[in-house]
Scaffold this motif. Structure first.
Motif, PDB file in Angstrom:
ATOM      1  N   ILE A   5       1.043  -1.351  -0.358  1.00 22.09           N
ATOM      2  CA  ILE A   5      -0.017   0.042  -0.423  1.00 22.09           C
ATOM      3  C   ILE A   5       0.914   1.251  -0.066  1.00 22.09           C
ATOM      4  O   ILE A   5       1.560   1.715   0.826  1.00 22.09           O
ATOM      5  N   ASP A   6       0.466   2.523  -0.964  1.00 21.28           N
ATOM      6  CA  ASP A   6       1.455   3.413  -1.273  1.00 21.28           C
ATOM      7  C   ASP A   6       0.577   4.667  -0.866  1.00 21.28           C
ATOM      8  O   ASP A   6      -0.612   4.950  -1.665  1.00 21.28           O
ATOM      9  N   LEU A   7       0.026   5.046   0.407  1.00 19.77           N
ATOM     10  CA  LEU A   7      -0.428   5.496   0.642  1.00 19.77           C
ATOM     11  C   LEU A   7       0.247   7.113   0.619  1.00 19.77           C
ATOM     12  O   LEU A   7       1.250   8.528   1.256  1.00 19.77           O
ATOM     13  N   GLY A   8      -0.703   8.321  -0.022  1.00 21.68           N
ATOM     14  CA  GLY A   8       0.163   9.868  -0.318  1.00 21.68           C
ATOM     15  C   GLY A   8      -0.498  10.276  -0.086  1.00 21.68           C
ATOM     16  O   GLY A   8      -1.861  10.576   0.233  1.00 21.68           O
ATOM     17  N   GLY A   9      -0.278  12.020  -0.119  1.00 24.07           N
ATOM     18  CA  GLY A   9      -1.262  13.399  -0.128  1.00 24.07           C
ATOM     19  C   GLY A   9      -2.074  13.522  -1.482  1.00 24.07           C
ATOM     20  O   GLY A   9      -3.139  13.796  -1.338  1.00 24.07           O
ATOM     21  N   THR A  10      -1.912  12.577  -2.549  1.00 21.37           N
ATOM     22  CA  THR A  10      -2.676  12.784  -3.250  1.00 21.37           C
ATOM     23  C   THR A  10      -3.516  11.850  -3.738  1.00 21.37           C
ATOM     24  O   THR A  10      -4.433  11.719  -3.399  1.00 21.37           O
ATOM     25  N   ASN A  11      -3.082  10.360  -3.683  1.00 25.70           N
ATOM     26  CA  ASN A  11      -3.002   9.077  -3.937  1.00 25.70           C
ATOM     27  C   ASN A  11      -2.795   8.063  -3.442  1.00 25.70           C
ATOM     28  O   ASN A  11      -2.201   7.920  -2.871  1.00 25.70           O
ATOM     29  N   VAL A  12      -4.250   6.942  -2.648  1.00 20.64           N
ATOM     30  CA  VAL A  12      -3.510   6.267  -2.105  1.00 20.64           C
ATOM     31  C   VAL A  12      -3.361   4.694  -3.462  1.00 20.64           C
ATOM     32  O   VAL A  12      -4.757   4.209  -3.398  1.00 20.64           O
ATOM     33  N   ARG A  13      -2.237   3.674  -3.370  1.00 22.22           N
ATOM     34  CA  ARG A  13      -2.598   2.584  -4.203  1.00 22.22           C
ATOM     35  C   ARG A  13      -2.259   1.491  -3.333  1.00 22.22           C
ATOM     36  O   ARG A  13      -1.746   1.316  -2.741  1.00 22.22           O
ATOM     37  N   ALA A  14      -2.745   0.624  -4.321  1.00 22.24           N
ATOM     38  CA  ALA A  14      -2.774  -0.969  -3.249  1.00 22.24           C
ATOM     39  C   ALA A  14      -2.607  -1.951  -4.509  1.00 22.24           C
ATOM     40  O   ALA A  14      -3.529  -1.854  -5.824  1.00 22.24           O
ATOM     41  N   GLY A  15      -1.590  -2.764  -4.491  1.00 22.10           N
ATOM     42  CA  GLY A  15      -0.932  -4.085  -5.392  1.00 22.10           C
ATOM     43  C   GLY A  15      -1.048  -5.503  -4.378  1.00 22.10           C
ATOM     44  O   GLY A  15      -0.384  -5.018  -3.629  1.00 22.10           O
ATOM     45  N   ALA A  16      -1.683  -5.777  -5.462  1.00 20.02           N
ATOM     46  CA  ALA A  16      -0.951  -7.470  -4.773  1.00 20.02           C
ATOM     47  C   ALA A  16      -0.262  -8.556  -5.520  1.00 20.02           C
ATOM     48  O   ALA A  16       0.239  -8.284  -6.640  1.00 20.02           O
ATOM     49  N   VAL A  17       0.760  -9.264  -4.619  1.00 21.94           N
ATOM     50  CA  VAL A  17       2.362  -9.705  -5.131  1.00 21.94           C
ATOM     51  C   VAL A  17       2.258 -11.050  -5.111  1.00 21.94           C
ATOM     52  O   VAL A  17       1.870 -10.864  -3.674  1.00 21.94           O
ATOM     53  N   ASP A  18       2.078 -11.627  -5.932  1.00 18.41           N
ATOM     54  CA  ASP A  18       2.119 -12.727  -5.741  1.00 18.41           C
ATOM     55  C   ASP A  18       3.699 -13.990  -6.390  1.00 18.41           C
ATOM     56  O   ASP A  18       3.632 -13.688  -7.867  1.00 18.41           O
ATOM     57  N   GLY A  19       4.317 -14.308  -5.730  1.00 17.73           N
ATOM     58  CA  GLY A  19       5.564 -14.358  -5.712  1.00 17.73           C
ATOM     59  C   GLY A  19       6.738 -13.502  -7.179  1.00 17.73           C
ATOM     60  O   GLY A  19       7.383 -13.557  -7.950  1.00 17.73           O
ATOM     61  N   GLY A  20       6.529 -12.048  -6.011  1.00 18.21           N
ATOM     62  CA  GLY A  20       7.410 -11.369  -6.928  1.00 18.21           C
ATOM     63  C   GLY A  20       7.463 -10.300  -7.914  1.00 18.21           C
ATOM     64  O   GLY A  20       7.467  -9.658  -8.917  1.00 18.21           O
TER      65      GLY A  20
END
Length: 201
Positions: A5-20
């Protein structure tokens, strides 16, 4: 599977990572103007859109100082309501998996060292530019956070009439010129003389 999860002042992003490998992602405006409770609930809702029973842990990068052991976030400059947020406890209670919270620039620097352009180097300085300015430090192959993740925070260094961040991030364009860096760059590329003058300094 791990969620990042990348929380910023402009956007919040979420990514699922499986095996790199990134297998799912989402990005939404961070809604930084909300009171703290509503802001945290919004982040939970974003995470929920990529969360599944296969997830074994969540990592969160935040643009602030952090008590890493307890996962407490303090005084987020670009999210005014975040003075003391027990983010680790909130998310572990919601999703039932281990949660790790760190400064976003630290996460960036370590990520580049492990997976990106800094792979193979033991000493790395990673600088992030966006709504604000951050920096992460890797020494001898290990992340160096200092006290409360603040070791690499170049943004607070005094510069001219303010600090480094004010003149090197989106804050400068918004406060000084009532535009954004993206809009100003587009105008400069299109030949706008005023926009080009801003970039020329």
């Amino acid at each position: 599977m791990i969620l990042g999860i990348d929380l910023g002042g402009t956007n919040v992003r979420a990514g699922a990572v499986d095996g790199g490998r990134l297998v799912n992602k989402i990005s939404e405006p961070s809604r930084a103007e909300l009171p703290v409770k509503e802001s945290v609930e919004h982040i939970k809702s974003v995470i929920g859109k990529v969360f599944s029973s296969a997830v074994t842990g969540i990592g969160v990068g935040v643009p602030s100082v952090v008590d890493v052991e307890r996962g407490i976030v303090y005084n987020v400059v670009n999210i005014p309501s975040w003075k003391e947020v027990h983010l680790k406890a909130e998310l572990e209670r919601e999703f039932g998996v281990p949660v790790h919270v760190n400064n976003d620039a630290n996460c960036f620097a370590l990520g580049e060292k492990v997976f990106g352009v800094a792979k193979g180097y033991d000493d790395v300085v990673g600088v992030t530019l966006g709504t604000g300015v951050g920096a992460g430090l890797v020494f001898d192959g290990k992340l160096y956070s200092g006290r409360n993740c603040g070791a690499g925070e170049l943004s607070s260094v005094p510069y001219l009439s303010g600090n480094y961040e004010h003149f090197c991030s989106s804050e400068f364009f918004i406060d000084e010129h009532r535009t954004t860096g993206k809009e100003c760059a587009a105008a400069a590329r299109a030949g706008d003389a005023a926009a080009r003058a801003i970039w020329a300094g």
